[in-house]
Scaffold this active site. Structure first.
Site, PDB file in Angstrom:
ATOM      1  N   TYR A  43       0.820  -1.212   0.000  1.00 30.36           N
ATOM      2  CA  TYR A  43       0.000   0.000   0.000  1.00 30.36           C
ATOM      3  C   TYR A  43       0.858   1.268   0.000  1.00 30.36           C
ATOM      4  O   TYR A  43       0.366   2.360  -0.269  1.00 30.36           O
ATOM      5  CB  TYR A  43      -0.957   0.026   1.198  1.00 30.36           C
ATOM      6  CG  TYR A  43      -1.998  -1.074   1.186  1.00 30.36           C
ATOM      7  CD1 TYR A  43      -2.128  -1.937   0.102  1.00 30.36           C
ATOM      8  CD2 TYR A  43      -2.854  -1.258   2.255  1.00 30.36           C
ATOM      9  CE1 TYR A  43      -3.076  -2.951   0.095  1.00 30.36           C
ATOM     10  CE2 TYR A  43      -3.813  -2.262   2.259  1.00 30.36           C
ATOM     11  CZ  TYR A  43      -3.911  -3.115   1.179  1.00 30.36           C
ATOM     12  OH  TYR A  43      -4.850  -4.117   1.188  1.00 30.36           O
TER      13      TYR A  43
ATOM     14  N   LYS B 283       3.799 -15.097   2.898  1.00 28.88           N
ATOM     15  CA  LYS B 283       3.691 -15.901   1.672  1.00 28.88           C
ATOM     16  C   LYS B 283       5.125 -16.257   1.278  1.00 28.88           C
ATOM     17  O   LYS B 283       5.609 -15.928   0.188  1.00 28.88           O
ATOM     18  CB  LYS B 283       2.944 -15.072   0.599  1.00 28.88           C
ATOM     19  CG  LYS B 283       2.575 -15.841  -0.658  1.00 28.88           C
ATOM     20  CD  LYS B 283       1.460 -16.842  -0.453  1.00 28.88           C
ATOM     21  CE  LYS B 283       1.238 -17.625  -1.747  1.00 28.88           C
ATOM     22  NZ  LYS B 283       0.438 -18.842  -1.556  1.00 28.88           N
TER      23      LYS B 283
ATOM     24  N   ASP C  50     -10.594  -8.308   8.441  1.00 27.57           N
ATOM     25  CA  ASP C  50     -12.022  -8.224   8.109  1.00 27.57           C
ATOM     26  C   ASP C  50     -12.682  -9.592   8.203  1.00 27.57           C
ATOM     27  O   ASP C  50     -13.829  -9.727   8.637  1.00 27.57           O
ATOM     28  CB  ASP C  50     -12.219  -7.653   6.691  1.00 27.57           C
ATOM     29  CG  ASP C  50     -12.301  -6.130   6.715  1.00 27.57           C
ATOM     30  OD1 ASP C  50     -11.946  -5.537   7.749  1.00 27.57           O
ATOM     31  OD2 ASP C  50     -12.723  -5.546   5.706  1.00 27.57           O
TER      32      ASP C  50
ATOM     33  N   ASP D 256      -5.078  -6.511   6.231  1.00 29.38           N
ATOM     34  CA  ASP D 256      -6.281  -5.805   5.797  1.00 29.38           C
ATOM     35  C   ASP D 256      -7.393  -6.823   5.527  1.00 29.38           C
ATOM     36  O   ASP D 256      -8.532  -6.683   5.971  1.00 29.38           O
ATOM     37  CB  ASP D 256      -5.927  -5.017   4.519  1.00 29.38           C
ATOM     38  CG  ASP D 256      -7.028  -4.076   4.082  1.00 29.38           C
ATOM     39  OD1 ASP D 256      -8.005  -3.923   4.826  1.00 29.38           O
ATOM     40  OD2 ASP D 256      -6.908  -3.493   2.988  1.00 29.38           O
TER      41      ASP D 256
ATOM     42  N   ASP E 123      -2.785 -17.958   2.447  1.00 29.30           N
ATOM     43  CA  ASP E 123      -3.934 -18.656   1.850  1.00 29.30           C
ATOM     44  C   ASP E 123      -4.489 -19.689   2.828  1.00 29.30           C
ATOM     45  O   ASP E 123      -5.704 -19.840   2.996  1.00 29.30           O
ATOM     46  CB  ASP E 123      -3.579 -19.277   0.485  1.00 29.30           C
ATOM     47  CG  ASP E 123      -2.186 -19.869   0.448  1.00 29.30           C
ATOM     48  OD1 ASP E 123      -1.421 -19.676   1.414  1.00 29.30           O
ATOM     49  OD2 ASP E 123      -1.839 -20.535  -0.538  1.00 29.30           O
TER      50      ASP E 123
END
Ligand code: NAD
Length: 365
Positions: A142, A192, A252, A248, A224
């Site tokens: 980001y 990852k 959620d 992020d 994942d």
């Protein structure tokens, strides 16, 4: 203890939920013998209306000179037509940057009385969900180098860069270790590393730091797999440490399995004990000024403030318990009402929680 708090009431339901949070803080102060001092400052739409900008310097100065900041929410349709740098949300990004807040802390705890809001199977949710997502907030994709190159047709391309330095990983990992030490001393670190160089560095730095926190057990999980495990077996998570983008998404997901938007709190922390505490919801213009807002997320944010910025764990637990006990009586705001609930407004919910903080002396759990 004297506790100095800057309060950004904000817009929409912000002032309503902040009032309830202050009620709970005052009750904890009265019960445990602390003096709480609040300085109310402007940000977002309220600041635009008065000063023409979303984040006045005075607000930043007062926040910096406080022990912590409590924020309601900012924004609303009234200011939607303004250019990006003058919109209320610019105040949010600006304050996080000015205060050096690089760690986002989002607890995801399934409140027993709200079990029905959990979308998972009974057998899974009955094992309990109580985790804290520690998300890096100012690095990674980001904030990395990006560009869109237009070359006509299929030749055009765009890229974003995931980049992390050792120092950036170390400081967020340190936060996770500190938070883990006050919980079960267990961290699951998300990356990852099977594909990304940045993920391999993340993993290496997190484990090297383990030498400084030998009591903490750290394990790794690929992002994942983490997305699946949150649904399949969420009780295995306690402290979840993540880079910005993965956090992020996963925070959620964790929020969705533990409750409605009106009950979820968060903190943004920098170096030291200073932090900014806010509900994850927005300013809810559709219900603003109608005494319909659920104040629980703001009240639980206030509990986080006492815990993380002032080390007042018993006081924080008293507020969390008070919320649980009011909800256990099936007293609800309309957004989380179930059959047979006694529906109350924001003010009354705040009053009942504050009363329970002060009067309910059952052992802190
Ligand atoms: P929102 O979270 O404000 O509202 C989404 C829905 O949830 C609405 O129906 C609302 O009534 C409901 N809701 C939210 N909080 C509630 C509560 N405490 N009690 C009961 N119901 C609640 O999101 P939105 O509608 O997308 O955004 C509205 C405004 O808030 C926008 O201007 C947005 O930019 C701003 N916003 C601010 C923040 C922040 O200040 N941190 C975060 C998100 C959105």
């Amino acid at each position: 203890m004297r506790i100095n708090i800057a309060v950004i009431d904000g817009d929409g339901i912000g002032p309503e939920v902040c009032a309830a949070a202050i009620g709970a803080l005052d009750a904890a102060g009265k019960r445990f013998g602390h003096e709480l001092c609040y300085r109310h400052v402007l940000m977002g739409g309220a600041a635009i209306d008065k000063h023409g900008i979303p984040l006045p310097d005075e607000t930043v100065d007062i926040c910096k000179n406080s022990g912590a900041v409590l924020l309601g929410a900012v924004g609303g349709p009234k200011w939607d037509g303004l250019p990006g740098n003058l919109r209320p949300e610019a105040g949010l990004l600006g304050i996080r940057k000015s205060l050096g807040l690089y760690a986002n802390i989002r607890p995801a705890r399934l409140i027993n009385a709200l079990k029905a809001t959990c979308p998972l199977k009974d057998g899974i949710r009955d094992r309990g969900i109580d985790m804290v997502v520690v998300r890096e907030l100012t690095g990674g994709m980001y904030f990395g180098k990006r560009n869109t190159v237009f070359r006509g047709g299929a030749e055009a391309y765009a890229y974003d860069t995931e980049k992390y330095s050792v120092a950036e990983i170390e400081r967020i990992a340190r936060k996770a270790y500190e938070i883990a030490a006050a919980r079960k001393n267990e961290i699951i670190s998300i990356d990852k590393a099977n594909v990304l160089d940045s993920g391999r560095l993340w993993r290496k730095v997190v484990h090297e730091l383990n030498a400084e926190y030998p009591k903490t057990r750290v394990s790794d999980m690929l992002v994942d797999n983490a997305a699946m495990q949150l649904i399949k077996n969420p009780s295995q998570f306690d402290v979840v440490l993540t880079p910005n983008m993965f956090g992020d998404i996963l925070s959620d997901e964790a929020a969705m399995i533990t409750g409605s938007i009106g009950v979820l709190a968060s903190a943004s922390l920098g170096d030291g004990a200073f932090g900014l505490y806010e509900p994850i919801h927005g300013s809810a213009p559709d219900i603003a000024g109608q005494d319909k807002a659920n104040p629980v997320a703001a009240v639980l944010s206030a509990a986080m403030l006492l815990k993380y910025s002032f080390g007042l764990n018993a006081e924080a637990a008293a507020i969390e318990n008070a919320v649980d006990r009011v909800l256990e009586k099936n007293i609800r705001t309309a957004d989380i009402a179930e059959s047979g609930s006694q529906i109350v407004g924001c003010k009354e919910m705040g009053r009942l929680i504050a009363e329970a903080v002060f009067t309910d002396r059952r052992p802190i759990i």
